[in-house]
Write an enzyme that holds these catalytic residues in place. Structure first.
Site, PDB file in Angstrom:
ATOM      1  CG  ASN A  54      -1.741   1.233   1.387  1.00 44.90           C
ATOM      2  OD1 ASN A  54      -1.789   2.059   0.473  1.00 44.90           O
ATOM      3  ND2 ASN A  54      -2.411   1.388   2.527  1.00 44.90           N
ATOM      4  CE  LYS A 106      -0.231   3.322   4.665  1.00 49.09           C
ATOM      5  NZ  LYS A 106      -0.247   3.464   6.100  1.00 49.09           N
ATOM      6  CG  HIS A 109      -6.070   1.952   5.009  1.00 48.01           C
ATOM      7  ND1 HIS A 109      -5.671   2.926   5.890  1.00 48.01           N
ATOM      8  CD2 HIS A 109      -5.040   1.081   4.891  1.00 48.01           C
ATOM      9  CE1 HIS A 109      -4.419   2.665   6.265  1.00 48.01           C
ATOM     10  NE2 HIS A 109      -4.024   1.543   5.679  1.00 48.01           N
ATOM     11  CD  GLU A 140      -3.065   5.609   6.631  1.00 47.23           C
ATOM     12  OE1 GLU A 140      -3.047   5.624   5.396  1.00 47.23           O
ATOM     13  OE2 GLU A 140      -2.092   5.226   7.320  1.00 47.23           O
ATOM     14  CD  GLU A 178      -3.692  -2.436   7.359  1.00 48.53           C
ATOM     15  OE1 GLU A 178      -2.566  -2.689   6.942  1.00 48.53           O
ATOM     16  OE2 GLU A 178      -4.317  -1.409   7.079  1.00 48.53           O
ATOM     17  N   GLY A 181       1.991   2.709  10.675  1.00 47.45           N
ATOM     18  CA  GLY A 181       2.904   3.834  10.489  1.00 47.45           C
ATOM     19  C   GLY A 181       3.602   4.296  11.759  1.00 47.45           C
ATOM     20  CB  SER A 203       4.843  -1.112  12.097  1.00 47.26           C
ATOM     21  OG  SER A 203       4.372   0.205  12.312  1.00 47.26           O
TER      22      SER A 203
HETATM   23  P1  PGA Z   1       2.488   0.662   7.662  1.00 47.93           P
HETATM   24  O1  PGA Z   1       1.049   0.774   6.972  1.00 47.93           O
HETATM   25  O2  PGA Z   1       3.112  -0.617   7.169  1.00 47.93           O
HETATM   26  O3  PGA Z   1       3.245   1.884   7.198  1.00 47.93           O
HETATM   27  O4  PGA Z   1       2.272   0.629   9.134  1.00 47.93           O
HETATM   28  C1  PGA Z   1       0.242  -0.368   6.792  1.00 47.93           C
HETATM   29  C2  PGA Z   1      -1.065   0.041   6.180  1.00 47.93           C
HETATM   30  O5  PGA Z   1      -1.561   1.113   6.511  1.00 47.93           O
HETATM   31  O6  PGA Z   1      -1.642  -0.681   5.340  1.00 47.93           O
END
Ligand code: PGA
Length: 263
Positions: free
Chosen positions: A9, A11, A93, A95, A167, A173, A214
């Protein structure tokens, strides 16, 4: 046996000018036929990534999709528009739940649009830190899953290739990943929700469940050591070819080991 899936992903990173090169580099460094590799760039780079990975066996996904097929929705992108550009799509997601106020009901509609268009959905669920600390992680995941899947026929979801990504929001993140055992516990809870929703046990057993939050080449093994976890949705590390090589390489080792066990 369920497939091993590593989904990247990206983003809101990369531009159409550099996404193709990055995708090509990642594809070349992760050639493992036993692992399903998916790259989800920003909408505007879907075509560049699709063209860059032709013949590489890498699949392309979008990061979001609108809940209507067509209409007066300025700036939005519908599922039929993605056909030909992507074969996967991320829905729900955290976010987007946070920044766009997406509800489980809306996410369920997105899921429907994705399936109608033949896009394979990756549905994300996961709890906030306070919810985990209050011992409510499974309950939150179950509620999100039930909300998004309400009204969807299990057979249609399974045939459409639904994947669920667990997640935990506090792990995204932050550099603070969940433990493998926590992810496995959630995967069990997810399968229990499905059977509770009327999924036949054998159908629920075919649903791939990913961990996200992460994930790096240094911690992926902990998740893949759990038989209930079928891969990862990778954010930050997915922009780094070295990291992706390590993550996909580990998934290939796991795929071989699982095949041995299944024999
Ligand atoms: P990250 O994001 O690996 O940067 O923690 C994972 C995600 O949001 O799918």
């Amino acid at each position: 046996m369920r497939p091993l899936i590593i989904a990247a992903n990206w983003k809101m990173h990369t531009t159409p000018a550099d996404a193709g090169d990055l995708a090509r580099t990642i594809a070349a460094r992760t050639r493992e036929p036993s692992v399903v590799r998916v790259i989800c760039p920003p909408y505007v780079s879907l075509a560049a990534v699709r063209d860059a990975v032709v013949g590489e066996g890498v699949e392309v996904g979008a990061q979001n999709v609108h809940h209507e097929r067509v209409g007066a929705y300025t700036g939005e992108v519908s599922a039929p528009m993605l056909v030909g550009l992507a074969t996967w799509v991320i829905v729900g997601h955290s976010e987007r739940r946070r920044d766009a106020g997406e509800t489980d009901e809306l996410i369920g509609r997105k899921l429907g649009r994705a399936l109608e268009a033949g896009l394979r959905p990756i549905l994300c669920v996961g709890e906030q830190l306070a919810e985990r600390e209050a011992g409510r992680a499974s309950e939150v995941g179950a509620r999100q899953l039930e909300g998004a899947l309400a009204g969807h026929d299990p057979q249609v979801l399974a045939e459409g290739g639904l994947v669920v990504a667990y997640e935990p929001v506090w792990a995204i993140g932050t550099g603070r990943n969940a433990r493998g055992v926590d992810a496995a516990e959630m995967a069990e809870a997810i399968r229990a929700v499905l059977t509770g929703l009327g999924w036949p046990a054998e159908t629920a057993a075919t649903l791939p469940i990913l961990y996200g939050g992460s994930v790096t080449s240094a911690n992926i093994a902990e998740f893949l050591a759990e038989p209930s976890i079928d891969g990862a949705l990778v954010g930050g590390a997915s922009l780094k070819p070295d990291e992706m090589a390590g993550i996909v390489g580990r998934a290939a080792v796991t795929a071989r080991a699982r095949l041995e066990v299944a024999r």
